[in-house]
Scaffold this active site. Structure first.
Site, PDB file in Angstrom:
ATOM      1  NE  ARG A 189      87.443  35.465  47.395  1.00 37.72           N
ATOM      2  CZ  ARG A 189      86.194  35.481  47.864  1.00 37.72           C
ATOM      3  NH1 ARG A 189      85.830  36.347  48.798  1.00 37.72           N
ATOM      4  NH2 ARG A 189      85.313  34.610  47.424  1.00 37.72           N
ATOM      5  CD  GLU A 212      81.053  32.984  35.484  1.00 38.06           C
ATOM      6  OE1 GLU A 212      81.800  33.825  34.940  1.00 38.06           O
ATOM      7  OE2 GLU A 212      81.466  32.127  36.286  1.00 38.06           O
ATOM      8  CG  ASP A 269      91.045  33.266  41.887  1.00 36.59           C
ATOM      9  OD1 ASP A 269      91.652  34.039  41.137  1.00 36.59           O
ATOM     10  OD2 ASP A 269      89.833  33.363  42.160  1.00 36.59           O
TER      11      ASP A 269
HETATM   12  N1  PXP Z   1      83.059  32.090  38.159  1.00 35.36           N
HETATM   13  C1  PXP Z   1      82.994  32.948  39.206  1.00 35.36           C
HETATM   14  C2  PXP Z   1      82.261  34.222  39.012  1.00 35.36           C
HETATM   15  C3  PXP Z   1      83.630  32.663  40.423  1.00 35.36           C
HETATM   16  O1  PXP Z   1      83.560  33.526  41.440  1.00 35.36           O
HETATM   17  C4  PXP Z   1      84.375  31.468  40.526  1.00 35.36           C
HETATM   18  C5  PXP Z   1      85.106  31.176  41.799  1.00 35.36           C
HETATM   19  O2  PXP Z   1      86.131  32.070  41.936  1.00 35.36           O
HETATM   20  C6  PXP Z   1      84.427  30.621  39.419  1.00 35.36           C
HETATM   21  C7  PXP Z   1      83.743  30.934  38.259  1.00 35.36           C
HETATM   22  C8  PXP Z   1      85.211  29.349  39.450  1.00 35.36           C
HETATM   23  O3  PXP Z   1      84.667  28.469  40.360  1.00 35.36           O
HETATM   24  P1  PXP Z   1      85.470  27.137  40.737  1.00 35.36           P
HETATM   25  O4  PXP Z   1      86.765  27.590  41.330  1.00 35.36           O
HETATM   26  O5  PXP Z   1      84.571  26.445  41.690  1.00 35.36           O
HETATM   27  O6  PXP Z   1      85.673  26.394  39.447  1.00 35.36           O
END
Ligand code: PXP
Length: 255
Positions: free
Chosen positions: A48, A154, A12
């Protein structure tokens, strides 16, 4: 019990950097290909509602370009359901979404969203996707996820990672114990256990050591770290830390 631990790399924030300027660079598809080459097991992208990072076109190009599975993170809206059913990603993670938040700030309330969320599990499951709920480490949320037929959850480990980074050892221990208990209970009731959010080199170990957890999804830190040493090196180091923590927990030697 899982002895192998998969790594999903969330791209992302490559799109976040691109969108800061407009135009096409850096390309999250190129990052996804580099992540696959560095040993990621899957790519994760969150489409999003406000399209602040990943775009619809990114999603289409990711699905065309990568040879490893794609996990689509999405809110439980009709618009996203249509998109997911059209593109049939390997997996879908349902996340809560609020426009004003900077990132996904907490887990989904599957207990109160039960009836609404079941349709997403049913429709996406029929389309062949492994559907997970992004939840807090909480028994009621695990039971509710199981009761709507979700094959996976998750666990949101962001609060734990924050406490560890803030050196609040007592709070980190308390939160880790909740994650461990959730992973054990979730496995007992038949859920595949994943974890994600806020994971860094300094926080990955204790989460990776939990033997029931089969997949970690990591984004922001890996992309940020890539500024200093490259994406290949940040992913390889994360994977090595994951494997070491898991091997230590299982008392195995790494070859
Ligand atoms: N898992 C989920 C469901 C998320 O929404 C996110 C953030 O987009 C992540 C994992 C990854 O989190 P981070 O970017 O803090 O590693």
């Amino acid at each position: 019990m899982a002895s192998e631990l998969r790594l999903g790399v969330n791209v992302d924030h490559v799109a976040t950097i691109r969108n800061a300027r407009g135009g096409g660079l850096p390309d999250p598809v190129r990052a996804a290909q580099a992540a696959a080459a560095a040993g990621a097991d899957s790519i994760v992208a969150h489409l999003r509602e406000d399209r602040r990072h990943i775009s619809d076109d990114d999603l289409i190009r990711l699905l065309e370009a990568i040879e490893i599975p794609l996990t689509l993170e999405m809110a439980a809206t009709d618009e996203m359901l249509d998109i997911a059913l059209r593109h049939a990603p390997h997996a879908v993670c349902i996340v809560p979404e609020r426009r004003e938040e900077r990132t996904t700030e907490g887990g989904l309330d599957v207990v109160s969203g039960h009836n609404h969320l079941k349709r997403f599990v049913d429709d996406l499951g029929e389309r062949g996707a492994i559907v997970s709920m992004f939840i807090e480490p909480d028994r009621a949320q695990l039971d509710a996820s199981h009761s709507i037929g979700a094959p996976a959850v998750e666990i949101h480990v962001g609060a734990y990672c924050d406490a560890l980074i803030a050196k609040d050892a007592a709070e980190a221990d308390r939160l880790l114990a909740r994650i461990v208990e959730a992973a054990e209970y979730g496995t007992q009731i038949g859920l595949q256990m994943h974890a994600g959010h806020g994971i860094t080199f300094d926080t990955v170990g204790p989460v990776a050591a939990i033997p029931q957890i089969e997949e970690l999804n990591i984004g922001h830190f890996l992309i940020g770290e890539a500024i200093f040493g490259g994406l290949d090196s940040s992913i390889k180091r994360m994977r090595a830390l994951m494997e070491q923590a898991r091997a230590d927990a299982l008392g195995e030697a790494i070859a």
